[in-house]
Design an enzyme around this catalytic site. Structure first.
Site, PDB file in Angstrom:
ATOM      1  N   HIS A 149     -54.442  28.361  -9.423  1.00  0.00           N
ATOM      2  CA  HIS A 149     -54.942  27.449  -8.386  1.00  0.00           C
ATOM      3  C   HIS A 149     -56.356  27.843  -7.953  1.00  0.00           C
ATOM      4  CE1 HIS A 149     -51.241  25.358  -8.153  1.00  0.00           C
ATOM      5  NE2 HIS A 149     -50.578  26.216  -7.393  1.00  0.00           N
ATOM      6  N   HIS A 161     -49.685  32.590 -10.806  1.00  0.00           N
ATOM      7  CA  HIS A 161     -49.598  31.175 -10.413  1.00  0.00           C
ATOM      8  C   HIS A 161     -50.712  30.822  -9.428  1.00  0.00           C
ATOM      9  CE1 HIS A 161     -47.105  27.495  -9.322  1.00  0.00           C
ATOM     10  NE2 HIS A 161     -47.988  27.540  -8.336  1.00  0.00           N
ATOM     11  N   GLU A 162     -50.853  31.636  -8.387  1.00  0.00           N
ATOM     12  CA  GLU A 162     -51.855  31.336  -7.362  1.00  0.00           C
ATOM     13  C   GLU A 162     -53.276  31.523  -7.888  1.00  0.00           C
ATOM     14  OE1 GLU A 162     -50.687  29.811  -4.997  1.00  0.00           O
ATOM     15  OE2 GLU A 162     -48.578  30.405  -5.132  1.00  0.00           O
TER      16      GLU A 162
END
Length: 247
Positions: free
Chosen positions: A148, A144-145
């Site tokens: 980003h 997920h990160e």
């Protein structure tokens, strides 16, 4: 339903023990026995044990977090692929054979929030060692990160712009695997509103809105949901750097 705040004790970082021998071997066993039974323990020793216990627990969490991180950087197909794509963006004019992701950009630490990770454009990725359940939870969080991280490099995201923020949250929740069928079913089940059809999309919308609601420029939950809906079609269908939703 509002989410209760984390326990206050999680916000406090313990002091290091007076000596390493105090938290290892026979001494640690003896102190633990005294604490659990209350035998021969002064109030000062009880307070010191509670501090040392938190220190030992957080040290174990930190060690395990970095162990999982390093394993995933070497063996997780999703994490490896994402770090390669990030390295390419960082080194556009470098031969592909020497692309290397800087693992120092992924750190483990104690977090006061319920979230399991975070991304900062200047500092990198934070994994919340006290919120990670297991290696596979960390894999979803790290993936997920990393989305980003990728988005920030490729499009220079303005994280205070709600539409930018919402778009990256949609992509991160969709591509990381955190909204795959069994993961979402384990979290919610049929009795909490989980639907088999379009369950992935509902999960992505819900989690993206939760994240956007924490943006200082977001007024409330309804505002976050509205912004997510506004950018939904273009952002959900953008699976870069993957060809499709992989997990």
């Amino acid at each position: 339903m509002s989410v209760p705040p984390p326990p206050k004790e999680d916000l406090i970082k313990p002091n290091p023990p007076k000596s390493e021998s105090a938290v290892s071997g026979f001494n640690w066993w003896r102190r633990t026995f005294q604490y659990k039974t209350g035998l021969g323990l002064t109030p000062e020793e009880e307070t010191q044990y509670e501090n040392d216990y938190k220190f030992v627990l957080q040290r174990k969490q930190c060690s395990k977090c970095y162990e999982y991180r390093d394993w995933l950087l070497n063996y997780s197909p999703t994490v490896i692929f994402m770090t390669q794509q990030i390295a390419k963006l960082n080194n556009k004019n470098t031969n592909a054979d020497v692309f290397k992701f800087d693992e120092s950009k992924i750190i483990c630490d104690v977090c006061p929030d319920w979230k399991s990770g975070g991304f900062h454009p200047d500092l990198g990725i934070l994994i919340c060692q006290n919120r990670i359940k297991d290696k596979w939870h960390l894999e979803d969080t790290l993936a997920h990160e990393l989305v980003h991280y990728f988005d920030n490099l490729k499009w220079e995201v303005d994280w205070l712009n709600l539409r930018h923020h919402a778009c990256s949250e949609i992509r991160a929740s969709s591509l990381s695997g955190e909204c795959r069928f069994f993961q979402e079913f384990a979290r919610r089940g049929f009795n909490t509103g989980f639907k088999v059809d379009r369950g992935h999309q509902a999960c992505v919308k819900r989690r993206a809105a939760i994240s956007v609601s924490g943006n200082p420029n977001c007024r409330d939950k309804e505002h976050a949901e509205r912004v997510v809906d506004e950018v939904w079609d273009s952002c959900f269908n953008d699976t870069r750097p993957f060809d499709e939703i992989y997990r």
